[in-house]
Design a protein around this motif. Structure first.
Motif, mmCIF file in Angstrom:
data_model
loop_
_atom_site.group_PDB
_atom_site.id
_atom_site.type_symbol
_atom_site.label_atom_id
_atom_site.label_comp_id
_atom_site.label_asym_id
_atom_site.label_seq_id
_atom_site.Cartn_x
_atom_site.Cartn_y
_atom_site.Cartn_z
ATOM 1 N N GLN A 61 -6.854 9.623 6.386
ATOM 2 C CA GLN A 61 -5.698 9.084 5.657
ATOM 3 C C GLN A 61 -4.902 8.096 6.521
ATOM 4 O OE1 GLN A 61 -4.823 12.805 2.603
ATOM 5 N NE2 GLN A 61 -3.102 11.628 3.356
ATOM 6 N N VAL A 76 -1.556 4.211 -1.730
ATOM 7 C CA VAL A 76 -2.987 4.172 -1.415
ATOM 8 C C VAL A 76 -3.304 5.316 -0.466
ATOM 9 C CG1 VAL A 76 -4.802 2.853 -0.279
ATOM 10 C CG2 VAL A 76 -3.130 1.679 -1.735
ATOM 11 N N THR A 77 -4.334 6.071 -0.785
ATOM 12 C CA THR A 77 -4.677 7.190 0.092
ATOM 13 C C THR A 77 -6.193 7.393 0.139
ATOM 14 O OG1 THR A 77 -4.103 9.463 0.706
ATOM 15 C CG2 THR A 77 -4.441 9.012 -1.642
ATOM 16 N N ASP A 87 -9.409 6.331 -2.326
ATOM 17 C CA ASP A 87 -9.031 5.428 -3.419
ATOM 18 C C ASP A 87 -9.953 4.217 -3.531
ATOM 19 O OD1 ASP A 87 -6.922 6.890 -4.330
ATOM 20 O OD2 ASP A 87 -5.367 5.670 -3.403
ATOM 21 N N HIS A 88 -10.063 3.725 -4.762
ATOM 22 C CA HIS A 88 -10.637 2.416 -5.036
ATOM 23 C C HIS A 88 -9.460 1.495 -5.354
ATOM 24 C CE1 HIS A 88 -13.248 -0.324 -7.847
ATOM 25 N NE2 HIS A 88 -12.798 -0.955 -6.788
ATOM 26 N N VAL A 89 -9.285 0.484 -4.498
ATOM 27 C CA VAL A 89 -8.152 -0.428 -4.648
ATOM 28 C C VAL A 89 -8.659 -1.775 -5.138
ATOM 29 C CG1 VAL A 89 -6.262 -1.579 -3.432
ATOM 30 C CG2 VAL A 89 -6.894 0.774 -2.831
ATOM 31 N N ASP A 121 -7.949 2.843 -8.718
ATOM 32 C CA ASP A 121 -6.822 3.769 -8.623
ATOM 33 C C ASP A 121 -5.516 3.010 -8.445
ATOM 34 O OD1 ASP A 121 -8.143 6.514 -8.462
ATOM 35 O OD2 ASP A 121 -9.262 5.364 -6.972
ATOM 36 N N VAL A 122 -5.595 1.879 -7.765
ATOM 37 C CA VAL A 122 -4.398 1.113 -7.428
ATOM 38 C C VAL A 122 -4.713 -0.364 -7.591
ATOM 39 C CG1 VAL A 122 -2.720 0.574 -5.603
ATOM 40 C CG2 VAL A 122 -3.735 2.861 -5.714
ATOM 41 N N CYS A 125 0.831 -1.208 0.000
ATOM 42 C CA CYS A 125 0.000 0.000 0.000
ATOM 43 C C CYS A 125 0.865 1.257 0.000
ATOM 44 C CB CYS A 125 -0.948 -0.008 1.201
ATOM 45 S SG CYS A 125 -2.286 -1.221 1.015
ATOM 46 N N ALA A 146 -8.499 4.076 1.924
ATOM 47 C CA ALA A 146 -9.267 3.636 0.756
ATOM 48 C C ALA A 146 -10.743 3.577 1.115
ATOM 49 C CB ALA A 146 -8.783 2.259 0.288
#
Lengths: 256, 256, 256, 256
Positions: free
Chosen positions: B189, A164-165, A168-170, A231-232, A159, A191
Motif C-alpha cells: 500500500q 487509490v489503494t 486498484d485499477h486506475v 476503481d478510480v 491519488c 495500484a
C-alpha cells in the motif's frame, strides 16, 4: 549580488531585466533558484495573457515549479541552513483564515502563489519565502527532479482524494506531465493496473515506458469500446469528453 | 470417494477418521482440500480445548486456512468449474442480517466459520461451501500460498483500517505470520518504512529477510527508547505491553 | 381474494384489470396495499412511456411508494405478523453481488425494483415481497405518511452523503416533495438554516410553512445575487442551471 | 485601570493580588472577563497542585472557561469592536507546526493554553488573546452561558468524532457538566435516544430534567443488565469500569 528575472510584459513579450534582490523577512529564507519547470499555466499566460479570471495587467515573473539553494536566513528562520538545497511550495497561505485553521490551507483565499498576478514567480535568480514552504532535498535527487515536487504533489493529492489503494485499477485520462506523475503515484500507493489515455501517440509511448499497463489512443479507439472497468478516475486532460467518458468507466461505489 | 478427516476429540486428542462426503447444496461447490495452514487458533484449541467463549464440546475438525480443487457443483452454482483451483474464505455469513446488509458481513452474528465450534473446518479431504466464498487462484500461485489467502486478508484488513498509504512509517508489533503478512501488505500500500518488533530473534531475522526497515528485539531494547515515530500501529502480538508502548509511538492525529 | 391493478398499457393508457394474487414465496410476506404515493417517475412513464433507458414495452403496474397490511407469510418468514402495518422498500437486491457484499445494495445491478420495467409495482391490491424489505410502522404514523417512507429515505440518504450536521446551512434547490423531505431531514440532523429555491411560488410557500429559513424564487431573484454561503447543497430540481448556480454557493471544502 | 487576579500559590492557597494589565499585542484583543467557569481541572490543581505531568511550580492564575467584553484592540486587530461581548477559546496554537498545518490545531504541541502551567488563565479582570480566539456572542446568550462555550465545544467535538446522527441511540457515561453537554449536543445532531449513567442520583435527576431518555444509576443497576444497545458511546466519567462496560453496550460496527 544581482538579481536577473525573465519578466513578462505582455503576450509573447518576455524581457530579461534586473530586479531587486528579495531580502528575506522574518521566518523567511532567500533561495538562489537552480531549476524551474514550465507549467501549462505559464504557457497560458505567455500565449493568452490570462487564465480565466487571472489576468496579467502589470509586468509579472512567471514560474512556480522550482528549487534552489538557501543563500540567507531572515530573522527567526531556524529550519534551514545556508547552502541547503530546497524545493519550494509556491503558495504561502495566511495561516489564520477559516480554511487554514481547518487544515485546508490549499483553499486559503489569501494565498500568495508564485506566478499568479500580481505575485511574482521563480524565473529569476533569487526569491524569498517562508521557511515552512521550503523543503530539504535529499542528495540523491537531482535539481531538475527537485523542481518537479510541485507537480508531483498534484498527483499525490489526486491519488489521496481518490483513495487509490492496493489492487486498484486506475484510469488516468491525459498523458501530459500531470497525468504521468499521477500514474506513478498511483503505483506507489499500490495500484496494480493503470490505464492512460491521450490522443498523442508520443505521449502515450512515454506512458508505456513509465509503466502504464495500457496506453490507449482515444482518437483511434473510443474509450467506451475499450471495456474498461476502473476503481478510480484521475482526469488530467482538461477535455470535457474525456471526463464524461471516463466517469462511465468507473465502477459504481457508494459514498456512505 | 472417501473422506478422511483429522477429528479433534479433546485436548491433544486427534484421530484420523472417516467422515461423510459433504455433498454440495444449492449454490455450493465441493472442494478437495490440497493445502491447509495451521492458525494460532488451531493451536489454542489443540492445547487448551477452547478460545475464550468458544469451547470444543463435541468432536471438531480444525483448520480454516485452506485451498483446493473444485470437484463438484451444487444446483445453480455457476461461478466455478470442476478442476478449478480455489482458495476458501472460511466464514459464510447469512447475507440478510443488519451487519450483512450494511456490508460488514465480517460481523455477521450468524456466520458459519470453519473450525469454530460446532462448525467443522478443513483438516479433511472434502468440504462444500457457497460458491461466493471460493475464489479462483491464478496459475502462478502455489498451493501453499493459496492456502494463506485467509491470513493475508487479515493483513489487508489491518492496513485498510489503518489507512496505510504512500510514505507511511508503519510499526508492526509481533513478527509472527500475521505480523509478517501485515508488513508486506503495508509495503504494497506504499509504506516506505516498516519497523517490526518481537522478543524472538529468529522471527525478527525473518522480518529482516522479508524487508523490514528495522527489526527490534524489545526484550533487549525497550520500544520507548527506540525513538520511533510511526504513522500507523498494527498490533500483531497479543501482548498488552506491546499495545501500550506501541500506541505511545504513534504520531498524534485527529479523526476529524 | 381478488387482486385488481391499475395496469399501464401505453402512454395515457391505464386499465383497471384483474391480476393474479401474488402468493408469498419463501421468506416473503404478502401485503394488502393501503396507500401508494405517485412519484415523478410514475408521471414520466405515464406521459412519455419511458425514463431514459427504462421503456415500458409490456403492460406494467406502476407505484413504488407504498404501505399496507401483512395478509400472509411465506415459508420461513418470521419477521412480521399477519395484520401488521408495514411500509415497503421497493427494491429487493440479490444479496450476493459485489455491491451487495460491500453493503451498497442500492447499487445492486440485479435489483428487482417496483414499477421499473419489467417489474410490477404497487398500484394493486396485493404484493408479495421479501420480509426484510417490509418495515413495521408505529401506530402513531398514518397510512399516507407510511407510504412516504421511500421518498423520505431519499432525503435521509442525501443528508447522510452530504454529512449534514449541527450548525450547517443547507441549500436545497427544488421545492418538490423530495426537496421538502430533504429539508426536513436536514433539520433532523441538526442543520440550523435551510434555504430552498424554486420557480413556483406555491411550492415555496409550502417550504416556508414547513420551516425553510429562506425560500427564494429564482425566477425573480437569481441565486447568484442572493449572497448565500452554504455548507451543503442538495439538488432536488433536476435543473442544470440550479445545479451550476448551487455549486457556486457552497463553501470551499477539501475532501482530505 | 487595575487588574486583580486570584493567584494560586500552592495547594489550597489562593491569593487576590494585583497583576499587570496585559496590553494587547499585534492582532490581539484585551478582554475584561465577566464570567468564568470552574473546570474539573481547576479543582485538581487546587486540591493536588497538578494534573498528570502538569505541575504548578510557580504562582498560576487558573480558569479557562471564560467570556467578557472587548476593551482594547492591538495593532492590526480588526475582527472585533471595543464593547463587543466575546467568549474565549483558551488554547492558542502556533499556527505553523505540522498539526496546525493539517488542521489539527487542537494537537499543537506549542499551544499556549489558559491555566496550564506556566500559562495564566482567566480568574482575573483582564486578559489579552489573539483576535481569532475570541468569538462574538449573540445578545440572546447570557454571560454565564457564554462562559460555557469551551466545555460545550468538548461535547460538540465528542459528537463529531462519534459521528452522532439522526436516529442514533447515544450512551453517555457520566452525568457531570461534560456529560450533560455531550447529551444535549447529541440531541442537536439528531440523536433520538440518549441514555446517561452515573452513580450520583442528583446528577441523574439533572440529566432527566435536561431530556435524557433514560438515566441509570449504575451503583444500583449494573449497566450490563440494562440491555442497552447503543450506536455511540461518549465516556465522560473518567471511570475505567464505565469505559469497559460502556464499550460492551455498543453495536458492532466496522470502520471500513
Amino acid at each position: 549580488m544581482q538579481n536577473k528575472a525573465a519578466v513578462m510584459h505582455g503576450i509573447h513579450d518576455f524581457r530579461l531585466e534586473d530586479v531587486p534582490v528579495p531580502e528575506p523577512g522574518p521566518n523567511e529564507v532567500m533561495v538562489e533558484i537552480r531549476a524551474v519547470g514550465v507549467c501549462g499555466s505559464d504557457g497560458h499566460y505567455y500565449e493568452e495573457g490570462r487564465i480565466g479570471s487571472f489576468v496579467v495587467r502589470e509586468p509579472l515573473i512567471l514560474g512556480h515549479e522550482s528549487m534552489g539553494t538557501v543563500m540567507a536566513l531572515g530573522d527567526e528562520a531556524t529550519k534551514h541552513e545556508v547552502g541547503e538545497r530546497v524545493t519550494l511550495e509556491p503558495g504561502v497561505p495566511d495561516g489564520t483564515c477559516r480554511e487554514c485553521r481547518a487544515g485546508h490551507y490549499n483553499l486559503c483565499p489569501n494565498v500568495r502563489f508564485f506566478a499568479t498576478p500580481p505575485i511574482d514567480g521563480a524565473f529569476t535568480n533569487y526569491v524569498s519565502i517562508h521557511e515552512d514552504f521550503a523543503f530539504h532535498l535529499p542528495d540523491g535527487l537531482s535539481d531538475n527532479a527537485g523542481a518537479l515536487m510541485e507537480p508531483l504533489s498534484v498527483g499525490i493529492w489526486a491519488c489521496k482524494k481518490g483513495n487509490v489503494t492496493a489492487g486498484d485499477h486506475v484510469l488516468v485520462t491525459g498523458a501530459g506531465p500531470i497525468g504521468l506523475l499521477a500514474m506513478q503515484v498511483a503505483y506507489a500507493q499500490g495500484a496494480t493496473e493503470v490505464t492512460v489515455t491521450d490522443v498523442a501517440s508520443e505521449r502515450l509511448q512515454i506512458a508505456r515506458d513509465l509503466g502504464a499497463t495500457r496506453a490507449l489512443n482515444v482518437a483511434e479507439e473510443p474509450l467506451e469500446e475499450a471495456g474498461l472497468e476502473a476503481d478510480v478516475l484521475i482526469e488530467c486532460s482538461g477535455n470535457e469528453r474525456a471526463l464524461g467518458e471516463g466517469i462511465r468507466c468507473v465502477r459504481p461505489v457508494s459514498p456512505w
